[in-house]
Enzyme design. Structure first.
Site, PDB file in Angstrom:
ATOM      1  N   GLU A  84       0.808  -1.230   0.000  1.00 52.05           N
ATOM      2  CA  GLU A  84       0.000   0.000   0.000  1.00 52.05           C
ATOM      3  C   GLU A  84       0.838   1.275   0.000  1.00 52.05           C
ATOM      4  OE1 GLU A  84      -2.888  -0.249   3.192  1.00 52.05           O
ATOM      5  OE2 GLU A  84      -4.240  -1.399   1.937  1.00 52.05           O
ATOM      6  N   GLU A 122      -6.960  -7.668  -0.482  1.00 51.47           N
ATOM      7  CA  GLU A 122      -7.430  -7.713   0.903  1.00 51.47           C
ATOM      8  C   GLU A 122      -8.915  -7.379   0.900  1.00 51.47           C
ATOM      9  OE1 GLU A 122      -5.099  -5.165   3.455  1.00 51.47           O
ATOM     10  OE2 GLU A 122      -3.209  -5.851   2.609  1.00 51.47           O
TER      11      GLU A 122
END
Ligand code: GAL
Length: 635
Positions: free
Chosen positions: A144, A315
């Site tokens: 991320e 995710e």
């Protein structure tokens, strides 16, 4: 293409004796993929240069032997504590000039050469060791990028690198002064080494300076990622990916997307509803256990494009998270619904985050597929059900949608640097249009701002792109589709100045924006035919046909049937009304989706999904709350 499921696993968190059982249970419920490694650096290199890869070797063996495919993440989002002793100036620095300390994650500055070399070193060790491992079937770089506001850093390293970046972009200092308009307020520089960062100034810094720094900051992420990609690629044939996020726009994902084979993203519908969707209280309250019905869909479409067709959810929210202002549990069935929304948009894989809830540290209150005592939690059952359904489902193919929406990271930065009014946000504008399209039953493609081929589309929306690329301008001029530009489209030069002649300067469109204003939220301007202009309005001059006016008689929408310019920010009623007319003009079938119901076409399959808390009727079918209904349809 076989669609698959997976999970994120942290073998370093659990006793080695339970790895095999965990792996067997993953396989038993139908998971194919397991992502590991991305935060494990301190246990792989406990002191500088002392590598302890043996435990990771065994974890890879155990998971692989159970039949799982591994996504191996490079651990560079979490440099160990000793790294800060080695490179004390590697920490990113915030807007107020304070270093962002150790003790959580993402504590590095993208511009720090020493840390970039460390990241290359650990990536090389990973790639050499696992590049040919048959169980490692995909890679993830870092974790991320940009999360926790980490793209932009005001460090010394960033400062020096920015000066070099400016030199490369502008060549000589006179050109930079000219481009930025530094004659204003005597801001002229004599040399590149005088250029500072645009923080800590007395009042606002020059917007051109700010935009240059945002572009530079984005380029630093791209460059950091390229180093890892090159190393991995030299040792492995497995595809490389990165896990992006929702509404994180600080770096140009199109550029990192070009470097890798797959784009993935991390989808937390309930967490996002609270802190990223931009919804009012009533909407948040009504959707607290379901999430916004369009926010995930938008990012699915965005990352499908960033991944050039190949994308995953890396995710998937499994239950309550820990990081939003409030963290309710999903309505029964939502963990399944979210996966189906992703597959309907063409996801190759949906991986639930995380396998087992960790009872310690920051995320101890974040659900997993298993409870901390290893008993199944709701996402475990959801995944099991989706796995069964995937096995029975006919192929989910993804075809080009008839409608496209251009999304431009550079436009986001220029709006942020110079919004000209509170509440004016580029992402929100694009997302509002997207939402209106979804409410009208449409499936949408997202396009990059340098797209050069618009063939196959019937309707293309280009709101807010403040500087059109040459490619897009050329594509617009020869497009057969109906095109909607504005508000603010092509309103600035690439150096964030007002062009003269005045914008938008589009071939085939005789319109000039003579002046603009931003509006308080309590100053709506009613539109003839319904709805209001809110927050932003432009005054349009020229000979283009007027198609719509505000009630005070000013032109709002001008142009022809194929090329239109919109001079204001429309509220949801007006937006939906306008888009409905444009869709019908193109012969596209419009559906008024009941509250909470959304549909998505995937090739010859239509998926209808109920985000609402009440059953909904759709074409003779009753769809239960959290229900997903699919049927074959070529219409
Ligand atoms: C993501 C992140 C994961 C985990 C998760 C919790 O942003 O990649 O490591 O922190 O959020 O929801």
């Amino acid at each position: 293409m076989k669609r698959t499921l997976g999970t994120c696993y942290y073998p370093e968190h659990w006793p080695e004796e339970i790895w095999a059982d965990d792996a067997a249970r993953m396989v038993e419920i139908g998971l194919t993929w397991v992502r590991i490694g991305e935060f494990a650096w301190s246990r792989l290199e406990p002191t500088p240069g002392k590598m302890t890869f043996e435990w990771l070797d065994r974890a890879v063996d155990v998971l692989g032997a159970a039949g799982l495919k591994i996504v191996l993440g490079t651990p560079t989002a979490t440099p160990p504590r000793w790294m800060i002793d080695k490179h004390p100036d590697m920490l990113a620095v915030d807007l107020d000039g304070r270093p962002r300390g150790f003790g959580s994650r993402r504590h590095y500055c993208f511009s720090h050469d020493g840390y970039r070399d460390e990241s290359a070193r650990i990536t090389r060790l990973f790639a050499e060791r696992y590049g040919k491992n048959p169980h490692v079937a995909a890679w993830q770089t870092d974790n991320e990028y940009g999360c926790h506001d980490t793209t932009v850093s005001y460090s010394d390293a960033a400062h020096k690198a920015f000066q070099v970046w400016c030199q490369n972009r502008y060549g000589n200092i006179e050109a930079l002064n000219e481009a930025w308009g530094n004659i204003f307020w005597s801001m002229d520089y004599q040399s590149f080494d005088q250029i500072g960062l645009p923080n800590l100034t007395v009042t606002e810094a020059n917007p051109a300076h700010c935009l240059a720094f945002r572009r530079f900051s984005s380029d630093q992420v791209v460059r950091f990622n390229q180093v890892q990609v090159d190393i991995i690629r030299a040792h492995s044939d497995a595809p490389i990916s990165h896990n992006y996020m929702g509404r994180i726009t600080d770096f140009d994902h199109w550029k990192t997307g070009d470097q890798m084979e797959i784009a993935t993203w991390d989808s937390y519908p309930l967490g996002f509803l609270e802190d990223r969707v931009g919804a009012d209280d009533a909407h948040q309250s009504a959707n607290a256990r379901q999430g916004d019905p369009d926010f995930q869909a938008f990012h699915h479409d965005l990352y499908r494009a960033v991944g050039k067709g190949r994308w995953w959810v890396m995710e998937q929210q499994p239950g309550p998270v820990n990081w939003a202002p409030y963290n309710p549990a999903p309505m029964a069935g939502m963990e399944r619904l979210w996966a189906w929304e992703a597959f309907a948009h063409g996801a190759e894989c949906v991986a639930y985050f995380r396998w087992r809830q960790a009872p310690f540290a920051q995320e101890q209150m974040h659900a997993g597929m298993l409870r901390p005592d290893s008993e199944p939690a709701t996402a475990y059952y959801a995944a099991k059900q989706v796995a069964r359904e995937l096995a029975e489902l006919p192929e989910v193919a993804v075809a080009q949608a008839p409608i496209a929406l251009v999304f431009d990271y550079d436009a986001q930065w220029s709006w942020e640097v110079q919004p000209q009014g509170q509440g004016l946000d580029y992402f929100q504008l694009v997302f509002d249009m997207y939402k209106a399209l979804r409410r009208l039953g449409q499936s949408v493609d997202i396009l990059r701002p340098d797209v050069s081929d618009l063939s196959g589309y019937k309707l293309i929306l280009v709101p807010g792109v403040q500087t059109l690329t040459d490619q897009l301008k050329a594509a617009i001029s020869k497009a057969e589709a109906s095109i909607l530009l504005g508000p603010r489209t092509n309103s600035k030069t690439s150096e964030l100045s007002i062009p003269v002649p005045l914008p938008p300067q589009i071939d085939g469109l005789d319109v000039t924006i003579s002046r603009v204003e931003s509006l308080r939220p309590d100053m709506p301007i009613p539109i003839e035919g319904g709805g209001v202009v809110t927050l932003w309005r432009e005054f349009l001059e020229g000979n283009a046909d007027v198609q719509l006016r505000t009630q005070d008689g000013e032109p709002l929408l001008v142009g022809s049937d194929t090329l239109r310019y919109l001079g204001g920010y429309l509220d949801p009623v007006a937006m939906q009304g306008l888009l409905e007319i444009l869709l019908q003009d193109q012969g596209l079938e419009v559906a008024h989706m009941p509250d909470g119901l959304r549909c998505r076409r995937a090739g010859d399959m239509m998926f209808v999904i109920n985000y609402g808390t009440d059953p909904q009727d759709y074409q003779g079918q009753t769809i239960a709350p959290a229900g997903v209904y699919w049927y074959k349809s070529t219409a």
